[in-house]
Design a protein around this motif. Sequence first.
Motif, PDB file in Angstrom:
ATOM      1  N   VAL A  89      78.086  52.733  66.144  1.00 28.18           N
ATOM      2  CA  VAL A  89      77.748  52.605  64.724  1.00 28.18           C
ATOM      3  C   VAL A  89      76.296  53.024  64.545  1.00 28.18           C
ATOM      4  O   VAL A  89      75.395  52.466  65.168  1.00 28.18           O
ATOM      5  CB  VAL A  89      77.948  51.155  64.221  1.00 28.18           C
ATOM      6  N   GLU A  90      76.080  54.007  63.680  1.00 23.50           N
ATOM      7  CA  GLU A  90      74.746  54.560  63.441  1.00 23.50           C
ATOM      8  C   GLU A  90      74.391  54.418  61.966  1.00 23.50           C
ATOM      9  O   GLU A  90      75.217  54.713  61.093  1.00 23.50           O
ATOM     10  CB  GLU A  90      74.730  56.031  63.846  1.00 23.50           C
ATOM     11  N   VAL A  91      73.187  53.983  61.676  1.00 21.77           N
ATOM     12  CA  VAL A  91      72.722  53.897  60.293  1.00 21.77           C
ATOM     13  C   VAL A  91      72.257  55.282  59.848  1.00 21.77           C
ATOM     14  O   VAL A  91      71.316  55.849  60.415  1.00 21.77           O
ATOM     15  CB  VAL A  91      71.574  52.875  60.144  1.00 21.77           C
ATOM     16  N   VAL A  92      72.921  55.835  58.822  1.00 22.57           N
ATOM     17  CA  VAL A  92      72.558  57.143  58.271  1.00 22.57           C
ATOM     18  C   VAL A  92      71.470  56.997  57.218  1.00 22.57           C
ATOM     19  O   VAL A  92      70.513  57.771  57.175  1.00 22.57           O
ATOM     20  CB  VAL A  92      73.788  57.844  57.673  1.00 22.57           C
ATOM     21  N   ALA A 345      86.602  46.219  52.718  1.00 20.01           N
ATOM     22  CA  ALA A 345      86.856  44.884  52.187  1.00 20.01           C
ATOM     23  C   ALA A 345      85.551  44.275  51.685  1.00 20.01           C
ATOM     24  O   ALA A 345      84.599  44.120  52.446  1.00 20.01           O
ATOM     25  CB  ALA A 345      87.486  43.982  53.246  1.00 20.01           C
ATOM     26  N   LEU A 346      85.515  43.942  50.411  1.00 19.93           N
ATOM     27  CA  LEU A 346      84.323  43.356  49.810  1.00 19.93           C
ATOM     28  C   LEU A 346      84.182  41.885  50.184  1.00 19.93           C
ATOM     29  O   LEU A 346      83.294  41.493  50.929  1.00 19.93           O
ATOM     30  CB  LEU A 346      84.377  43.542  48.294  1.00 19.93           C
ATOM     31  N   ARG A 347      85.063  41.065  49.678  1.00 17.94           N
ATOM     32  CA  ARG A 347      84.989  39.642  49.988  1.00 17.94           C
ATOM     33  C   ARG A 347      85.237  39.380  51.468  1.00 17.94           C
ATOM     34  O   ARG A 347      84.625  38.490  52.077  1.00 17.94           O
ATOM     35  CB  ARG A 347      86.009  38.874  49.140  1.00 17.94           C
ATOM     36  N   GLY A 348      86.108  40.162  52.088  1.00 18.16           N
ATOM     37  CA  GLY A 348      86.385  40.003  53.509  1.00 18.16           C
ATOM     38  C   GLY A 348      85.258  40.472  54.402  1.00 18.16           C
ATOM     39  O   GLY A 348      85.226  40.136  55.583  1.00 18.16           O
ATOM     40  N   GLN A 349      84.338  41.289  53.862  1.00 19.31           N
ATOM     41  CA  GLN A 349      83.151  41.761  54.577  1.00 19.31           C
ATOM     42  C   GLN A 349      83.511  42.411  55.922  1.00 19.31           C
ATOM     43  O   GLN A 349      82.972  42.056  56.973  1.00 19.31           O
ATOM     44  CB  GLN A 349      82.152  40.616  54.774  1.00 19.31           C
ATOM     45  N   ARG A 350      84.399  43.368  55.867  1.00 18.47           N
ATOM     46  CA  ARG A 350      84.832  44.059  57.084  1.00 18.47           C
ATOM     47  C   ARG A 350      85.536  45.352  56.700  1.00 18.47           C
ATOM     48  O   ARG A 350      85.794  45.620  55.526  1.00 18.47           O
ATOM     49  CB  ARG A 350      85.775  43.177  57.896  1.00 18.47           C
ATOM     50  N   VAL A 351      85.862  46.136  57.712  1.00 24.87           N
ATOM     51  CA  VAL A 351      86.738  47.290  57.553  1.00 24.87           C
ATOM     52  C   VAL A 351      88.038  46.994  58.288  1.00 24.87           C
ATOM     53  O   VAL A 351      88.031  46.701  59.488  1.00 24.87           O
ATOM     54  CB  VAL A 351      86.102  48.579  58.118  1.00 24.87           C
ATOM     55  N   LEU A 371      85.672  46.775  61.996  1.00 24.83           N
ATOM     56  CA  LEU A 371      84.236  46.533  61.929  1.00 24.83           C
ATOM     57  C   LEU A 371      83.977  45.349  61.023  1.00 24.83           C
ATOM     58  O   LEU A 371      84.543  45.254  59.928  1.00 24.83           O
ATOM     59  CB  LEU A 371      83.544  47.784  61.358  1.00 24.83           C
ATOM     60  N   ASP A 372      83.123  44.425  61.465  1.00 17.60           N
ATOM     61  CA  ASP A 372      82.691  43.336  60.596  1.00 17.60           C
ATOM     62  C   ASP A 372      81.234  43.020  60.902  1.00 17.60           C
ATOM     63  O   ASP A 372      80.599  43.658  61.734  1.00 17.60           O
ATOM     64  CB  ASP A 372      83.604  42.117  60.704  1.00 17.60           C
ATOM     65  N   GLY A 373      80.703  42.030  60.194  1.00 17.94           N
ATOM     66  CA  GLY A 373      79.325  41.642  60.412  1.00 17.94           C
ATOM     67  C   GLY A 373      78.312  42.560  59.759  1.00 17.94           C
ATOM     68  O   GLY A 373      77.119  42.511  60.089  1.00 17.94           O
ATOM     69  N   VAL A 374      78.764  43.404  58.812  1.00 19.41           N
ATOM     70  CA  VAL A 374      77.840  44.329  58.147  1.00 19.41           C
ATOM     71  C   VAL A 374      77.677  43.992  56.661  1.00 19.41           C
ATOM     72  O   VAL A 374      77.051  44.740  55.921  1.00 19.41           O
ATOM     73  CB  VAL A 374      78.307  45.797  58.303  1.00 19.41           C
ATOM     74  N   GLY A 375      78.233  42.860  56.220  1.00 17.39           N
ATOM     75  CA  GLY A 375      78.169  42.490  54.815  1.00 17.39           C
ATOM     76  C   GLY A 375      79.362  43.020  54.052  1.00 17.39           C
ATOM     77  O   GLY A 375      80.359  43.480  54.633  1.00 17.39           O
ATOM     78  N   ARG A 376      79.290  42.946  52.735  1.00 18.69           N
ATOM     79  CA  ARG A 376      80.360  43.462  51.894  1.00 18.69           C
ATOM     80  C   ARG A 376      80.494  44.969  52.123  1.00 18.69           C
ATOM     81  O   ARG A 376      79.502  45.684  52.274  1.00 18.69           O
ATOM     82  CB  ARG A 376      80.056  43.185  50.413  1.00 18.69           C
ATOM     83  N   VAL A 377      81.737  45.443  52.144  1.00 20.63           N
ATOM     84  CA  VAL A 377      81.973  46.864  52.376  1.00 20.63           C
ATOM     85  C   VAL A 377      82.611  47.460  51.119  1.00 20.63           C
ATOM     86  O   VAL A 377      83.690  47.042  50.696  1.00 20.63           O
ATOM     87  CB  VAL A 377      82.868  47.103  53.600  1.00 20.63           C
ATOM     88  N   LEU A 388      83.922  58.066  60.723  1.00 17.47           N
ATOM     89  CA  LEU A 388      84.061  57.373  59.446  1.00 17.47           C
ATOM     90  C   LEU A 388      82.676  57.104  58.885  1.00 17.47           C
ATOM     91  O   LEU A 388      81.739  56.791  59.625  1.00 17.47           O
ATOM     92  CB  LEU A 388      84.782  56.032  59.621  1.00 17.47           C
ATOM     93  N   LEU A 389      82.553  57.209  57.566  1.00 19.62           N
ATOM     94  CA  LEU A 389      81.345  56.775  56.886  1.00 19.62           C
ATOM     95  C   LEU A 389      81.663  55.465  56.176  1.00 19.62           C
ATOM     96  O   LEU A 389      82.600  55.402  55.374  1.00 19.62           O
ATOM     97  CB  LEU A 389      80.866  57.803  55.869  1.00 19.62           C
ATOM     98  N   VAL A 390      80.910  54.424  56.486  1.00 18.15           N
ATOM     99  CA  VAL A 390      81.110  53.104  55.878  1.00 18.15           C
ATOM    100  C   VAL A 390      79.948  52.829  54.936  1.00 18.15           C
ATOM    101  O   VAL A 390      78.781  52.972  55.314  1.00 18.15           O
ATOM    102  CB  VAL A 390      81.199  52.010  56.965  1.00 18.15           C
ATOM    103  N   VAL A 391      80.282  52.458  53.704  1.00 14.36           N
ATOM    104  CA  VAL A 391      79.280  52.182  52.676  1.00 14.36           C
ATOM    105  C   VAL A 391      79.271  50.691  52.404  1.00 14.36           C
ATOM    106  O   VAL A 391      80.282  50.129  51.950  1.00 14.36           O
ATOM    107  CB  VAL A 391      79.589  52.950  51.376  1.00 14.36           C
TER     108      VAL A 391
END
Length: 419
Positions: A89-92, A345-351, A371-377, A388-391
């Motif tokens: 996982v890389e921060v763009v 997933a917003l409330r679930g805070q994961r992909v 993926l989890d632990g990154v906040g709301r997705v 994949l790009l995760v926002v």
Amino acid sequence: MTDRAARRGVPKRVRVTVAVVAALAAVGFLVAALAGAFDDDAPRVPAVPMPGGAASSAPADDDETDEPGDATPTPEPLPSRSTATAADVEVVASGLDVPWGVAALPGGDLLVSLRDSARLVRVAPDGERTRVDGPGADELRETTVPDGEGGLLGVAVAGTFATDGYVYVYRTGEEDNAIVRGVLEGTTLGRLETVLDGIPKARTHDGGALAFGPDGRLYAGTGDATEPANAQDLDSLAGKILRLEPDGSVPADNPLPGSPVWTSGHRNVQGLGWDEDGRMYASELGQDAFDELNEIVAGASYGWPDIEGTGGEAEGFVDPLVTWSTDEASPSGIAVTRDGVYVAALRGQRVWRVDLGTLVRGEPATPTVLLDGVGRVRNVVALPDGHLLVVTGSTDGRGDPADDDDRLLRVRLQVTDVP
């Protein structure tokens, strides 16, 4: 949906819906006839489209022949069942203020919409950000009215972007939601033209998904605008998936002549995607019980407000492929790859990941956490390079943002086939 014919045609779980679509088409034909629409300029009632948007007007025995030796075509291989992990996982980019929609541009740049500031930002592969300016950008800021879940939402570009330069956005205005487009040259957006307006708006259930399908048509996911009855009202654009030509006209093969409505019975659609065989999928935010991932079939109704979650077939509605409890998901954007459907997933805070091979076989699919632990997705996008790009979406007023939120994350997948 266990035999090949069911998979490649209309799935068992939606066969009852085909009858409904046929009835609607018949009603449309009768209305046209009563209006004197048998002249050469009148639109023809289309055949019922199949999953993925392909319509067939040929007779059922079109491929049959009396010639000896006629052989049944060899079926195409099914996608493998698989598992996947986030190998890296890389921060763009970081420090984005309420990002919402993302579109990949030729050359690797990304176009990101910022919901509340009503701005578009161009992000290079190395993370460098440039604000989009120009008369179209000025119009967006002047006409967009952020309110609750409304604002500058979905953004999409067609496969023709390299030649026409059009950027499409879904934005909330003073009176309604609208889809508008303008030509992007570098970081300059030209004057806007309206593709479609009159989509009901609300502080919640405002929809906003926007994507081009493999058929070159523009699809939009709308919310019921807090009026559940809108979802089953075919005269309303709320609670629907809409299908348009890029210029905003209605495709001739839409289920209802002259109507952009592709499917109905939705509460709040915020994610759209297609697999390599043209099957269409959409994420659905539920109310109190179940969120959904649906396979989308033209003309079908997905149950809301009569049904939330499974149990709709008896009522003539389409059941979801997968459901979650609302605290596990609150799904927003989706990405469909060769191996899976990835759901933000917003409330679930994961992909979440749903295995595509399992879905195509018609077998019960159990979502797994990628993926989890990154906040709301807020969104997830399949990039041309296979990543994949995760926002993330923790700055949307409902999260607990970190100092560097919100972020664009590039995720390298490790996919393993399983028996």
